[in-house]
Design a protein around this motif. Structure first.
Motif, PDB file in Angstrom:
ATOM      1  N   ASP A 279     130.479  48.171 -33.010  1.00 23.97           N
ATOM      2  CA  ASP A 279     130.342  48.821 -31.695  1.00 23.97           C
ATOM      3  C   ASP A 279     129.647  47.887 -30.709  1.00 23.97           C
ATOM      4  O   ASP A 279     130.060  47.773 -29.546  1.00 23.97           O
ATOM      5  CB  ASP A 279     129.556  50.125 -31.837  1.00 23.97           C
ATOM      6  N   ASN A 280     128.589  47.220 -31.170  1.00 24.55           N
ATOM      7  CA  ASN A 280     127.878  46.273 -30.305  1.00 24.55           C
ATOM      8  C   ASN A 280     128.771  45.098 -29.924  1.00 24.55           C
ATOM      9  O   ASN A 280     128.691  44.576 -28.802  1.00 24.55           O
ATOM     10  CB  ASN A 280     126.615  45.767 -31.004  1.00 24.55           C
ATOM     11  N   PHE A 281     129.598  44.687 -30.853  1.00 28.00           N
ATOM     12  CA  PHE A 281     130.517  43.579 -30.579  1.00 28.00           C
ATOM     13  C   PHE A 281     131.499  43.954 -29.467  1.00 28.00           C
ATOM     14  O   PHE A 281     131.774  43.155 -28.571  1.00 28.00           O
ATOM     15  CB  PHE A 281     131.280  43.227 -31.857  1.00 28.00           C
ATOM     16  N   LYS A 282     132.028  45.178 -29.508  1.00 26.91           N
ATOM     17  CA  LYS A 282     132.952  45.625 -28.463  1.00 26.91           C
ATOM     18  C   LYS A 282     132.258  45.663 -27.100  1.00 26.91           C
ATOM     19  O   LYS A 282     132.841  45.262 -26.081  1.00 26.91           O
ATOM     20  CB  LYS A 282     133.501  47.008 -28.812  1.00 26.91           C
ATOM     21  N   LEU A 283     131.015  46.148 -27.082  1.00 26.71           N
ATOM     22  CA  LEU A 283     130.264  46.174 -25.824  1.00 26.71           C
ATOM     23  C   LEU A 283     130.000  44.759 -25.317  1.00 26.71           C
ATOM     24  O   LEU A 283     130.061  44.496 -24.113  1.00 26.71           O
ATOM     25  CB  LEU A 283     128.933  46.912 -26.027  1.00 26.71           C
ATOM     26  N   LEU A 284     129.698  43.858 -26.252  1.00 26.06           N
ATOM     27  CA  LEU A 284     129.441  42.465 -25.878  1.00 26.06           C
ATOM     28  C   LEU A 284     130.702  41.817 -25.310  1.00 26.06           C
ATOM     29  O   LEU A 284     130.632  41.085 -24.305  1.00 26.06           O
ATOM     30  CB  LEU A 284     128.948  41.690 -27.101  1.00 26.06           C
ATOM     31  N   GLU A 285     131.839  42.097 -25.912  1.00 25.77           N
ATOM     32  CA  GLU A 285     133.113  41.585 -25.387  1.00 25.77           C
ATOM     33  C   GLU A 285     133.368  42.093 -23.976  1.00 25.77           C
ATOM     34  O   GLU A 285     133.776  41.335 -23.087  1.00 25.77           O
ATOM     35  CB  GLU A 285     134.262  42.018 -26.298  1.00 25.77           C
TER      36      GLU A 285
END
Length: 337
Positions: free
Chosen positions: A194-200
């Protein structure tokens, strides 16, 4: 006259800005090309080859096809149906496709294999082999992959064998502990994804807002997440823990760089180029207003001139009539005398 000069000046300014902006692009391109050429080397154009061929002065790197087994899980089994998870790393410089493994050993039979469809250089993934174990004790497995053979020692426990009861209890406790740890790692993986998607998403937003994000690369983080997921699927706790730690560290590192990203400062030429359409529109509006003013002015001057001509004609007629009246009166006076 002054207004005409202003209009011509505005048009000239727009032309100069456009030419300067294009010239700046060409300079930037030339600078980029120059920077890629070492100062002590000269570049000569070779028109004897196309994009599909390699220049004579360049050699194609030698193709290396190689791989190795880096892990095998689990290493303790119960007799009966089971699953072998073989972790493979591509140690060559060429993509490997359709990697399969054949497992054999004393009392070992297999009936299904899940191959690795594709494996890029330095990447790791699992070949899954479904099989059955019929003999207890220490067994050496032969793992054949292409022309290479790897060996793996395993321990097989027979639940019906009295001497294996203590080892069976230990194995069951370890499996329960693994399940709990896998559940914890799965929760951590979900949070990281989830954090990765937000970071992207944040990366794309800042890139659109002209922040300097050239040093930010999420590929390693993406690969660590994939490795973690693969390890969890095959219950490889050790690899899953290592991968999720690397993923967490990489996420924190890239997040910090993104948070500290700065806006890219634009030159005057870049600002002018970015707002050239707006400037052109304003200039066009001004030119239109001046043109309308000149047209109305000329119409007014023409109308005034015409009115003056009409007035002069009218005055001339009145003067002529008055003169005729005076002459007529003078003649009557002479006759009366």
């Amino acid at each position: 006259m002054t207004k005409n000069c202003i209009i011509i000046g505005l048009i000239t300014l727009l032309l100069v800005l456009s030419v300067y902006a294009v010239a700046d692009d060409n300079v930037s391109i030339n600078i980029d090309i120059d920077n890629t050429t070492p100062s002590n080397e000269t570049v000569t154009e070779n028109t004897n080859y196309t994009n599909d061929t390699i220049p004579e002065n360049e050699t194609q790197p030698e193709e290396i096809i190689d791989f190795e087994v880096v892990d095998f899980v689990p290493k303790e089994f119960k007799t009966g149906d089971t699953q072998f998870n073989i972790k493979v790393r591509n140690t060559g410089n060429t993509e490997l496709k359709n990697l399969i493994a054949f497992v054999s050993g004393s009392g070992v039979s297999t009936y299904d294999v899940v191959a690795i469809d594709s494996l890029e250089p330095n990447e790791e993934s699992y070949i899954i082999v479904m099989g059955s174990l019929k003999e207890r004790g220490n067994i050496t497995l032969n793992i054949r992959m292409g022309e290479k053979i790897f060996y793996q020692d395993i321990v097989v426990i027979d639940p019906d064998y009295e001497a294996d009861q203590q080892n069976l209890l230990k194995l069951q406790e370890e499996e329960e502990a693994k399940k709990e740890l896998i559940e914890t790692l799965s929760v951590q993986l979900d949070e990281l994804e989830d954090n990765f998607k937000l970071l992207e998403s944040e990366l794309q937003t800042k890139k659109a807002q002209h922040y300097d994000v050239s040093e930010i690369n999420l590929n390693d983080l993406r690969n660590f997440l994939i490795d973690t997921h693969s390890s969890i699927v095959v219950f490889d706790v050790t690899s899953a823990k290592a991968s999720i730690i690397r993923a967490s560290d990489e996420y924190a590192y890239q997040k910090e760089k993104l948070d500290n990203a700065t806006l890219i400062k634009k030159s005057i030429v870049e600002n002018v180029r970015a707002n050239l359409i707006l400037i052109s529109s304003i200039a066009a509006s001004i030119i239109t207003l001046f043109t309308f003013y000149e047209v109305m002015k000329k119409k007014k001057e023409g109308l005034s001139k015409k009115m003056m001509e009409v007035k002069v004609t009218f005055d001339n007629k009145n003067n002529s009539k008055s003169k005729k009246k005076k002459e007529s009166k003078k003649k009557r006076d002479i006759k009366e005398e």
